[in-house]
Design a protein around this motif. Structure first.
Motif, PDB file in Angstrom:
ATOM      1  N   LEU A 135       0.826  -1.201   0.000  1.00 25.45           N
ATOM      2  CA  LEU A 135       0.000   0.000   0.000  1.00 25.45           C
ATOM      3  C   LEU A 135       0.862   1.254   0.000  1.00 25.45           C
ATOM      4  CD1 LEU A 135      -2.814   1.349   0.234  1.00 25.45           C
ATOM      5  CD2 LEU A 135      -2.593   1.116   2.719  1.00 25.45           C
ATOM      6  N   MET A 136       1.891   1.267   0.835  1.00 23.28           N
ATOM      7  CA  MET A 136       2.780   2.423   0.885  1.00 23.28           C
ATOM      8  C   MET A 136       3.489   2.643  -0.441  1.00 23.28           C
ATOM      9  SD  MET A 136       4.480   2.071   4.685  1.00 23.28           S
ATOM     10  CE  MET A 136       5.406   3.595   4.526  1.00 23.28           C
ATOM     11  N   CYS A 137       3.866   1.558  -1.102  1.00 24.15           N
ATOM     12  CA  CYS A 137       4.515   1.654  -2.408  1.00 24.15           C
ATOM     13  C   CYS A 137       3.592   2.343  -3.408  1.00 24.15           C
ATOM     14  CB  CYS A 137       4.907   0.259  -2.898  1.00 24.15           C
ATOM     15  SG  CYS A 137       5.339   0.165  -4.644  1.00 24.15           S
ATOM     16  N   GLU A 138       2.346   1.915  -3.458  1.00 24.68           N
ATOM     17  CA  GLU A 138       1.382   2.495  -4.392  1.00 24.68           C
ATOM     18  C   GLU A 138       1.171   3.980  -4.102  1.00 24.68           C
ATOM     19  OE1 GLU A 138      -1.308  -1.546  -5.035  1.00 24.68           O
ATOM     20  OE2 GLU A 138      -1.556  -0.335  -3.235  1.00 24.68           O
ATOM     21  N   GLU A 139       1.049   4.300  -2.822  1.00 26.89           N
ATOM     22  CA  GLU A 139       0.872   5.698  -2.432  1.00 26.89           C
ATOM     23  C   GLU A 139       2.112   6.531  -2.763  1.00 26.89           C
ATOM     24  OE1 GLU A 139      -2.064   5.012   1.412  1.00 26.89           O
ATOM     25  OE2 GLU A 139       0.097   4.759   1.635  1.00 26.89           O
ATOM     26  N   MET A 140       3.271   5.962  -2.512  1.00 23.31           N
ATOM     27  CA  MET A 140       4.521   6.683  -2.718  1.00 23.31           C
ATOM     28  C   MET A 140       4.717   7.063  -4.180  1.00 23.31           C
ATOM     29  SD  MET A 140       8.350   5.474  -1.551  1.00 23.31           S
ATOM     30  CE  MET A 140       7.798   5.200   0.129  1.00 23.31           C
ATOM     31  N   VAL A 141       4.420   6.121  -5.078  1.00 28.92           N
ATOM     32  CA  VAL A 141       4.596   6.394  -6.510  1.00 28.92           C
ATOM     33  C   VAL A 141       3.661   7.511  -6.957  1.00 28.92           C
ATOM     34  CG1 VAL A 141       4.299   5.433  -8.824  1.00 28.92           C
ATOM     35  CG2 VAL A 141       5.488   4.104  -7.068  1.00 28.92           C
ATOM     36  N   ILE A 159      -3.106  10.737  -0.320  1.00 30.13           N
ATOM     37  CA  ILE A 159      -3.164   9.875  -1.500  1.00 30.13           C
ATOM     38  C   ILE A 159      -4.255   8.828  -1.331  1.00 30.13           C
ATOM     39  CG2 ILE A 159      -1.913   8.199  -2.919  1.00 30.13           C
ATOM     40  CD1 ILE A 159      -0.933  11.047  -3.287  1.00 30.13           C
ATOM     41  N   PHE A 160      -4.291   8.218  -0.164  1.00 31.70           N
ATOM     42  CA  PHE A 160      -5.277   7.159   0.106  1.00 31.70           C
ATOM     43  C   PHE A 160      -6.702   7.684  -0.031  1.00 31.70           C
ATOM     44  CE2 PHE A 160      -7.984   4.589   2.854  1.00 31.70           C
ATOM     45  CZ  PHE A 160      -7.625   3.302   2.498  1.00 31.70           C
ATOM     46  N   SER A 161      -6.978   8.839   0.562  1.00 30.34           N
ATOM     47  CA  SER A 161      -8.342   9.353   0.586  1.00 30.34           C
ATOM     48  C   SER A 161      -8.733  10.035  -0.716  1.00 30.34           C
ATOM     49  CB  SER A 161      -8.513  10.328   1.752  1.00 30.34           C
ATOM     50  OG  SER A 161      -7.645  11.443   1.598  1.00 30.34           O
ATOM     51  N   MET A 162      -7.757  10.619  -1.427  1.00 33.23           N
ATOM     52  CA  MET A 162      -8.077  11.404  -2.618  1.00 33.23           C
ATOM     53  C   MET A 162      -7.983  10.609  -3.917  1.00 33.23           C
ATOM     54  SD  MET A 162      -6.063  14.935  -1.662  1.00 33.23           S
ATOM     55  CE  MET A 162      -6.397  15.675  -3.267  1.00 33.23           C
ATOM     56  N   MET A 163      -6.959   9.753  -4.032  1.00 27.74           N
ATOM     57  CA  MET A 163      -6.651   9.148  -5.326  1.00 27.74           C
ATOM     58  C   MET A 163      -7.183   7.736  -5.501  1.00 27.74           C
ATOM     59  SD  MET A 163      -5.101  11.739  -6.592  1.00 27.74           S
ATOM     60  CE  MET A 163      -4.581  11.062  -8.168  1.00 27.74           C
ATOM     61  N   PHE A 164      -7.401   7.022  -4.393  1.00 25.83           N
ATOM     62  CA  PHE A 164      -7.880   5.647  -4.485  1.00 25.83           C
ATOM     63  C   PHE A 164      -9.405   5.639  -4.558  1.00 25.83           C
ATOM     64  CE2 PHE A 164      -4.023   3.596  -2.154  1.00 25.83           C
ATOM     65  CZ  PHE A 164      -3.211   4.020  -3.189  1.00 25.83           C
ATOM     66  N   ARG A 165      -9.946   5.234  -5.692  1.00 25.98           N
ATOM     67  CA  ARG A 165     -11.392   5.162  -5.849  1.00 25.98           C
ATOM     68  C   ARG A 165     -11.960   3.939  -5.132  1.00 25.98           C
ATOM     69  NH1 ARG A 165     -13.271   8.628 -10.006  1.00 25.98           N
ATOM     70  NH2 ARG A 165     -11.552   9.998 -10.569  1.00 25.98           N
ATOM     71  N   ASP A 166     -11.127   2.953  -4.927  1.00 22.65           N
ATOM     72  CA  ASP A 166     -11.490   1.794  -4.120  1.00 22.65           C
ATOM     73  C   ASP A 166     -10.196   1.154  -3.653  1.00 22.65           C
ATOM     74  OD1 ASP A 166     -13.092   0.045  -2.781  1.00 22.65           O
ATOM     75  OD2 ASP A 166     -13.981  -0.884  -4.545  1.00 22.65           O
ATOM     76  N   CYS A 167     -10.251   0.484  -2.531  1.00 24.70           N
ATOM     77  CA  CYS A 167      -9.060  -0.171  -1.987  1.00 24.70           C
ATOM     78  C   CYS A 167      -9.511  -1.166  -0.932  1.00 24.70           C
ATOM     79  CB  CYS A 167      -8.124   0.872  -1.370  1.00 24.70           C
ATOM     80  SG  CYS A 167      -6.671   0.177  -0.545  1.00 24.70           S
ATOM     81  N   PHE A 168      -9.136  -2.428  -1.086  1.00 23.35           N
ATOM     82  CA  PHE A 168      -9.452  -3.405  -0.060  1.00 23.35           C
ATOM     83  C   PHE A 168      -8.514  -4.604  -0.168  1.00 23.35           C
ATOM     84  CE2 PHE A 168     -12.131  -4.512  -3.659  1.00 23.35           C
ATOM     85  CZ  PHE A 168     -12.048  -5.894  -3.721  1.00 23.35           C
ATOM     86  N   MET A 169      -8.565  -5.427   0.840  1.00 32.38           N
ATOM     87  CA  MET A 169      -7.724  -6.614   0.893  1.00 32.38           C
ATOM     88  C   MET A 169      -8.595  -7.822   1.207  1.00 32.38           C
ATOM     89  SD  MET A 169      -4.331  -7.326   3.243  1.00 32.38           S
ATOM     90  CE  MET A 169      -5.215  -7.108   4.792  1.00 32.38           C
ATOM     91  N   VAL A 170      -8.288  -8.954   0.594  1.00 29.20           N
ATOM     92  CA  VAL A 170      -8.968 -10.218   0.878  1.00 29.20           C
ATOM     93  C   VAL A 170      -7.972 -11.133   1.579  1.00 29.20           C
ATOM     94  CG1 VAL A 170     -10.004 -12.285  -0.134  1.00 29.20           C
ATOM     95  CG2 VAL A 170     -10.578 -10.033  -1.048  1.00 29.20           C
ATOM     96  N   LYS A 171      -8.375 -11.651   2.714  1.00 27.24           N
ATOM     97  CA  LYS A 171      -7.457 -12.489   3.492  1.00 27.24           C
ATOM     98  C   LYS A 171      -8.190 -13.702   4.039  1.00 27.24           C
ATOM     99  CE  LYS A 171      -3.910 -12.250   7.086  1.00 27.24           C
ATOM    100  NZ  LYS A 171      -3.226 -11.382   8.071  1.00 27.24           N
ATOM    101  N   SER A 172      -7.742 -14.883   3.635  1.00 24.59           N
ATOM    102  CA  SER A 172      -8.258 -16.146   4.153  1.00 24.59           C
ATOM    103  C   SER A 172      -7.152 -17.187   3.983  1.00 24.59           C
ATOM    104  CB  SER A 172      -9.528 -16.569   3.403  1.00 24.59           C
ATOM    105  OG  SER A 172      -9.225 -16.909   2.059  1.00 24.59           O
ATOM    106  N   LEU A 173      -7.469 -18.435   4.261  1.00 24.71           N
ATOM    107  CA  LEU A 173      -6.462 -19.482   4.120  1.00 24.71           C
ATOM    108  C   LEU A 173      -5.995 -19.633   2.678  1.00 24.71           C
ATOM    109  CD1 LEU A 173      -7.894 -22.262   6.482  1.00 24.71           C
ATOM    110  CD2 LEU A 173      -5.954 -20.739   6.917  1.00 24.71           C
ATOM    111  N   GLN A 174      -6.895 -19.454   1.724  1.00 27.08           N
ATOM    112  CA  GLN A 174      -6.554 -19.679   0.315  1.00 27.08           C
ATOM    113  C   GLN A 174      -6.443 -18.391  -0.498  1.00 27.08           C
ATOM    114  OE1 GLN A 174      -9.739 -22.474  -0.710  1.00 27.08           O
ATOM    115  NE2 GLN A 174      -8.243 -24.130  -0.727  1.00 27.08           N
TER     116      GLN A 174
END
Length: 345
Positions: A135-141, A159-174
């Motif tokens: 996430l920091m990499c994407e924001e930094m660029v 950057i997170f609040s202004m430029m990202f139209r959507d942002c999320f993470m999926v986390k499970s075993l697979q």
């Protein structure tokens, strides 16, 4: 590149995390067998359409459109991969940078097409993966590009609040991956970093992945690119693509399959009669699993955002979602159908 602090406390934005629920679907045991199909690959020649996608200047705007930067997709991805490697010690797997989704399918299908969205998947090498740093990499660029073109230095939260139209993470075993959506109201650019993913496609028609490592990182453009079909049968997937057929395997594993299915219907694709009721029973069930505890406002917002991302099919998606849910006996059925009707107005 501007020197940035990479302390972890800078990365604590509230990123929505989706953790799939277990045992969502009660399916016949005979349907539960796991598929282990080989991933087939072919090659395609680099053409003017591919060059245009990666070399033409694209616009990336803030959500309020007060900031609009211009950069080629090739330059953007190369900068992200360099920062990810040099600053955060992570890298993509070999042949791990890929063009996916509808644009990849259109390239494979041939002929002219209008690019409304661009989907990039980056498969990370398994060592030292930290999605806070991704996430920091994407924001930094983006921070650097804005500083270069506007002469202003925003912070990570900006950057997170202004430029990202959507942002999320999926986390499970697979499943363990993150995605951001940037671009403009007319062109969505989704960049997905993947550590683990059990499933790389929804339907056979979107199972094509164009490997673009050489195109992004080489000074000279390659003559050919490798295309992978994770469906397991390239020729069959291509037949489905050219004949507007909806076909998949283990539909209950598709992330938000009810949206993906109605989008395919909106594009004019259809399943065989023998598959239709089977798919729709599963997608109807998964819809209620995901939405039964959400408020009406939250449900409406999620549906609206998906339709807006595919605005060319906005009304048709709502129509097909209405038809999908209409046979339900769920207690929230009338409430959701009203939401869909209101969005159509």
């Amino acid at each position: 590149m501007i020197q940035h602090s990479t302390k972890k406390n800078h990365s604590k934005r509230k990123v929505p995390t989706y953790r799939p629920k277990k045992n969502n679907h009660r399916l016949p045991k005979k349907k539960q067998s796991k598929w282990r199909l080989p991933i087939e690959q072919h090659t395609i020649q680099v053409n003017s359409q591919i060059n245009q996608i990666f070399d033409s200047i694209l616009k990336i705007s803030s959500k309020d459109e007060t900031i609009t930067v211009q950069v080629s997709l090739k330059c953007l991805l190369l900068r992200m991969m360099n920062v990810l490697r040099d600053v955060f010690g992570m890298k993509a797997s070999s042949n791990g940078i890929r063009l996916v989704g509808s644009t990849a399918s259109n390239i494979v299908n041939g002929g002219g097409f209008v690019v409304n969205d661009i989907d990039i998947s980056i498969y990370l090498a398994p060592q030292n993966v930290d999605f806070n740093y991704v996430l920091m990499c994407e924001e930094m660029v983006l921070m650097d590009i804005i500083a270069e073109q506007y002469g202003i230095l925003l912070n990570y939260r900006d950057i997170f609040s202004m430029m990202f139209r959507d942002c999320f993470m999926v986390k499970s075993l697979q499943e363990y991956w993150s995605i951001i959506s940037i671009g403009t109201a007319d062109l969505a650019i989704d960049i997905k970093f993947i550590h683990t993913s059990h499933r790389h496609f929804a339907f056979s028609t979107d199972s094509f992945e164009v490997v673009i490592d050489d195109y992004i990182t080489s000074v000279e453009k390659p003559e050919n690119l490798t295309v992978i079909s994770s469906y397991g049968n390239y020729i069959e997937a291509l037949f489905h693509l050219k004949n507007n057929r909806i076909k998949t395997i283990e539909p209950w594993l598709i992330y938000k399959g009810y949206f993906r299915y109605t989008l395919e219907l909106a594009k004019g694709r259809t399943p065989l009669k023998v598959d239709k009721s089977y798919y729709e029973d599963i997608f109807r069930t998964s819809f209620w699993v995901d939405f039964e505890k959400m408020s009406t406002a939250e449900t409406e917002n999620i549906i609206y955002k998906f339709c807006m991302r595919h605005r060319a099919h906005f009304g048709s998606i709502l129509d097909h979602l209405f038809d999908l849910l209409f046979p339900s006996k769920h207690p929230k059925k009338d409430e959701i159908l009203t939401v869909l009707s209101n969005l159509q107005e």
